[in-house]
Design an enzyme around this catalytic site. Structure first.
Site, PDB file in Angstrom:
ATOM      1  N   ARG A 120      13.674  -9.140  -2.735  1.00 16.06           N
ATOM      2  CA  ARG A 120      14.213  -8.012  -1.990  1.00 16.06           C
ATOM      3  C   ARG A 120      15.680  -8.188  -1.593  1.00 16.06           C
ATOM      4  NH1 ARG A 120      12.369  -4.972   1.486  1.00 16.06           N
ATOM      5  NH2 ARG A 120      14.517  -4.363   1.296  1.00 16.06           N
ATOM      6  N   ARG A 124       0.295  -5.992   5.818  1.00 17.84           N
ATOM      7  CA  ARG A 124       1.644  -6.519   5.575  1.00 17.84           C
ATOM      8  C   ARG A 124       1.610  -7.936   4.975  1.00 17.84           C
ATOM      9  NH1 ARG A 124       5.946  -3.706   8.327  1.00 17.84           N
ATOM     10  NH2 ARG A 124       5.269  -1.563   8.202  1.00 17.84           N
ATOM     11  N   ASP A 146       5.401   2.225   1.074  1.00 14.78           N
ATOM     12  CA  ASP A 146       5.580   2.470   2.504  1.00 14.78           C
ATOM     13  C   ASP A 146       5.044   3.853   2.818  1.00 14.78           C
ATOM     14  OD1 ASP A 146       7.019   1.276   5.036  1.00 14.78           O
ATOM     15  OD2 ASP A 146       7.391   3.424   5.040  1.00 14.78           O
ATOM     16  N   ARG A 187       8.009  -9.978   4.558  1.00 14.68           N
ATOM     17  CA  ARG A 187       9.048 -10.965   4.900  1.00 14.68           C
ATOM     18  C   ARG A 187       8.545 -12.347   5.287  1.00 14.68           C
ATOM     19  NH1 ARG A 187      12.343  -7.586   8.979  1.00 14.68           N
ATOM     20  NH2 ARG A 187      10.260  -6.705   9.158  1.00 14.68           N
ATOM     21  N   TYR A 197       7.552   9.879  12.842  1.00 11.16           N
ATOM     22  CA  TYR A 197       8.842   9.509  12.230  1.00 11.16           C
ATOM     23  C   TYR A 197       9.682  10.744  11.920  1.00 11.16           C
ATOM     24  CZ  TYR A 197       7.254   4.738  11.923  1.00 11.16           C
ATOM     25  OH  TYR A 197       6.823   3.486  12.253  1.00 11.16           O
TER      26      TYR A 197
HETATM   27  C1  LIG Z   1       1.136  -1.034   4.207  1.00 11.60           C
HETATM   28  C2  LIG Z   1       2.646  -1.097   4.252  1.00 11.60           C
HETATM   29  C3  LIG Z   1       3.462  -0.280   5.075  1.00 11.60           C
HETATM   30  N1  LIG Z   1       4.771  -0.612   4.831  1.00 11.60           N
HETATM   31  C4  LIG Z   1       4.804  -1.639   3.933  1.00 11.60           C
HETATM   32  C5  LIG Z   1       3.497  -1.929   3.513  1.00 11.60           C
HETATM   33  C6  LIG Z   1       3.252  -2.927   2.384  1.00 11.60           C
HETATM   34  C7  LIG Z   1       1.982  -3.396   1.968  1.00 11.60           C
HETATM   35  C8  LIG Z   1       1.472  -4.588   2.763  1.00 11.60           C
HETATM   36  O1  LIG Z   1       0.812  -4.372   3.804  1.00 11.60           O
HETATM   37  O2  LIG Z   1       1.640  -5.736   2.323  1.00 11.60           O
HETATM   38  C9  LIG Z   1       6.007  -2.279   3.408  1.00 11.60           C
HETATM   39  C10 LIG Z   1       7.177  -2.352   4.293  1.00 11.60           C
HETATM   40  N2  LIG Z   1       7.737  -1.309   5.001  1.00 11.60           N
HETATM   41  C11 LIG Z   1       8.867  -1.767   5.667  1.00 11.60           C
HETATM   42  C12 LIG Z   1       9.013  -3.132   5.354  1.00 11.60           C
HETATM   43  C13 LIG Z   1      10.131  -3.999   5.849  1.00 11.60           C
HETATM   44  C14 LIG Z   1      11.244  -3.831   4.896  1.00 11.60           C
HETATM   45  C15 LIG Z   1      11.992  -5.089   4.723  1.00 11.60           C
HETATM   46  O3  LIG Z   1      11.489  -6.022   4.067  1.00 11.60           O
HETATM   47  O4  LIG Z   1      13.130  -5.094   5.227  1.00 11.60           O
HETATM   48  C16 LIG Z   1       7.976  -3.497   4.500  1.00 11.60           C
HETATM   49  C17 LIG Z   1       7.720  -4.847   3.867  1.00 11.60           C
HETATM   50  C18 LIG Z   1       9.768  -0.933   6.492  1.00 11.60           C
HETATM   51  C19 LIG Z   1       9.073  -0.263   7.616  1.00 11.60           C
HETATM   52  N3  LIG Z   1       8.271   0.844   7.479  1.00 11.60           N
HETATM   53  C20 LIG Z   1       7.750   1.184   8.692  1.00 11.60           C
HETATM   54  C21 LIG Z   1       8.201   0.262   9.652  1.00 11.60           C
HETATM   55  C22 LIG Z   1       7.812   0.243  11.134  1.00 11.60           C
HETATM   56  C23 LIG Z   1       8.930   0.754  11.996  1.00 11.60           C
HETATM   57  C24 LIG Z   1       8.463   1.026  13.430  1.00 11.60           C
HETATM   58  O5  LIG Z   1       8.341   0.070  14.209  1.00 11.60           O
HETATM   59  O6  LIG Z   1       8.206   2.206  13.759  1.00 11.60           O
HETATM   60  C25 LIG Z   1       9.051  -0.634   8.984  1.00 11.60           C
HETATM   61  C26 LIG Z   1       9.809  -1.785   9.582  1.00 11.60           C
HETATM   62  C27 LIG Z   1       6.793   2.303   8.868  1.00 11.60           C
HETATM   63  C28 LIG Z   1       5.457   1.907   8.425  1.00 11.60           C
HETATM   64  N4  LIG Z   1       5.111   1.483   7.142  1.00 11.60           N
HETATM   65  C29 LIG Z   1       3.771   1.205   7.093  1.00 11.60           C
HETATM   66  C30 LIG Z   1       3.231   1.512   8.355  1.00 11.60           C
HETATM   67  C31 LIG Z   1       1.771   1.433   8.679  1.00 11.60           C
HETATM   68  C32 LIG Z   1       1.377   0.017   8.919  1.00 11.60           C
HETATM   69  C33 LIG Z   1       1.844  -0.560  10.236  1.00 11.60           C
HETATM   70  O7  LIG Z   1       1.503   0.009  11.280  1.00 11.60           O
HETATM   71  O8  LIG Z   1       2.516  -1.594  10.190  1.00 11.60           O
HETATM   72  C34 LIG Z   1       4.268   1.926   9.198  1.00 11.60           C
HETATM   73  C35 LIG Z   1       4.167   2.336  10.651  1.00 11.60           C
HETATM   74  C36 LIG Z   1       2.957   0.789   5.939  1.00 11.60           C
END
Ligand SMILES: Cc1c2[nH]c(c1CCC(=O)O)Cc1[nH]c(c(CCC(=O)O)c1C)Cc1[nH]c(c(CCC(=O)O)c1C)Cc1[nH]c(c(CCC(=O)O)c1C)C2
Length: 365
Positions: free
Chosen positions: A56, A43, A92, A47, A167
């Site tokens: 964004r 990540r 994502d 943010r 999910y």
């Molecule tokens: C690798 C990655 C992911 N998502 C995003 C990235 C971006 C690349 C990076 O790492 O920089 C962007 C990525 N994806 C998301 C965001 C937030 C969106 C925003 O900016 O509002 C971002 C930057 C949205 C998202 N998408 C997801 C969540 C988690 C929700 C939960 O708690 O179950 C969330 C909040 C699912 C998700 N998405 C992802 C995972 C596996 C990694 C981890 O465990 O953190 C998971 C579980 C993978």
């Protein structure tokens, strides 16, 4: 670089000095000597960066993943700012599932939300196999990024079948994964049918990224730690193995990551990983004992430590580098994603510190 030279066969033998295949990150994944310990952050695009929040502000999450020029810019931001050793594609884990026909959205402050959760055999049929034509924006973004990044490797990624299934079955984020486990224990045949289909989608999605030129892939099974080792082996391992072993000849290192996986580290390595991601709960020397000497490790600073005063951060970085020496290859990372409230300057300092401490040690032999 032409399309031909970014192909798998070319990359396989491509260890010319300076290319991504000869970078410290790829060398560490392959357990080869490195001039310094490579570092990137899960990540890292997100943010914690004001430049990310600016882009964004007016574009919904899923739409931003489908616009190659935005994907390219957001992916490059942490590379420019922090000098990390690898970029990770901005996308994502639910992007390929949406491309496969599942109606879902990523809701700000919540995460993925599925309109009609997958709970029956008919529901599983709604998840279509995908090809490159279903995700042209990913193919295009990776090709742009490979050019822009030059010698810096790009990591592609996908969600593993269990984490995706969670999910889809729950309909959104869950703390207990109760509905998912109820389906898994209650209807094993349906569970395996669902995971077979998800493994197929995931494998296709990773192949698109590899064909387009990523230098490594990470399979995120973020929530696999919710299972015992016995259940992981029975219900999950065959499907994650189908994905990772399906890429055995793709010519790029495969990283396998989950959270709370202390008891699963050996099995996660067996799934066909070159590198196993470790969260902060297991010291890297202990993790190496469980994973074996034929795999590198990635991790494992607690993301919350980045919110502490610098001397605490520094001591933890030193400890992790020291414990990482027990592994045949170490990629420095966090134990899970960067928290949004993290000061980006601390991340930049961590990169510099990891490089400084580890290159001093390399100098001393
Ligand atoms: C690798 C990655 C992911 N998502 C995003 C990235 C971006 C690349 C990076 O790492 O920089 C962007 C990525 N994806 C998301 C965001 C937030 C969106 C925003 O900016 O509002 C971002 C930057 C949205 C998202 N998408 C997801 C969540 C988690 C929700 C939960 O708690 O179950 C969330 C909040 C699912 C998700 N998405 C992802 C995972 C596996 C990694 C981890 O465990 O953190 C998971 C579980 C993978």
């Amino acid at each position: 670089m032409t399309t031909e030279t970014t192909g798998t066969a070319a990359r396989d033998g491509d260890s010319r000095p300076g290319g991504p295949a000869d970078s410290p990150f790829i060398r560490a994944c392959r357990r080869r000597p490195t001039p310094h310990t490579p570092v990137w952050f899960m990540r890292q695009a997100g943010r914690s960066l004001p430049e990310y929040r600016e882009i964004r502000a007016s574009v919904p999450m899923l739409e931003s993943c489908r616009r190659p020029e935005l994907v390219t810019e957001i992916t490059l931001q942490p590379v420019r700012r922090h000098g990390v050793d690898a970029a990770i594609l901005f996308s994502d884990i639910v992007v390929p599932v949406a491309a496969a026909g599942v109606d879902l959205d990523i809701v700000p402050g919540t995460g993925p939300v599925v309109a009609e959760p997958i709970r029956t055999a008919a529901d599983v049929q709604r998840i279509r196999p995908i090809t490159r034509e279903d995700v042209p924006y990913v193919d295009e973004a990776v090709r742009q990024l490979v050019v822009e990044l030059g010698d810096t490797p790009l990591i592609g990624f996908a969600g593993a079948p269990f984490t995706l299934a969670s999910y889809l079955v729950e309909g959104g984020p869950s703390r207990t994964h109760a509905k998912t486990k109820a389906l898994m224990y209650g209807d094993e045949e349906l569970w395996h049918a669902l995971c077979d289909r998800l493994a197929e989608v995931t494998l296709a999605f990773l192949r698109v990224q590899i064909e387009a030129g990523v230098s490594a892939v990470q399979l995120f099974d973020s929530w696999a730690g919710a299972l015992s080792e016995a259940d992981y082996r029975r219900y999950v391992l065959p499907h994650s193995t189908a994905v990772l072993s399906g890429l055995a000849h793709a010519g790029v290192p495969r990283i396998h990551f989950g959270v709370g996986t202390a008891e699963l580290l050996g099995a996660m390595g067996e799934a066909g990983a070159d590198v196993v991601g470790v969260d902060w709960r297991t010291p890297l020397d202990v993790a190496t004992g469980r994973i074996g000497a034929d795999k590198a490790v990635q991790g494992n600073l607690d993301p919350c430590v980045l919110l502490a005063p610098w001397p605490v951060v520094e001591a933890e970085v030193r400890r992790i580098l020291e414990q990482g020496r027990a592994a045949p290859g170490h990629v420095f990372n966090l134990g899970h994603g960067v928290l949004p409230e993290t000061d980006p300057e601390v991340l930049t300092r961590v990169v510099a510190l990891v490089h400084e401490l580890s290159s001093r040690r390399a100098d001393q032999g």
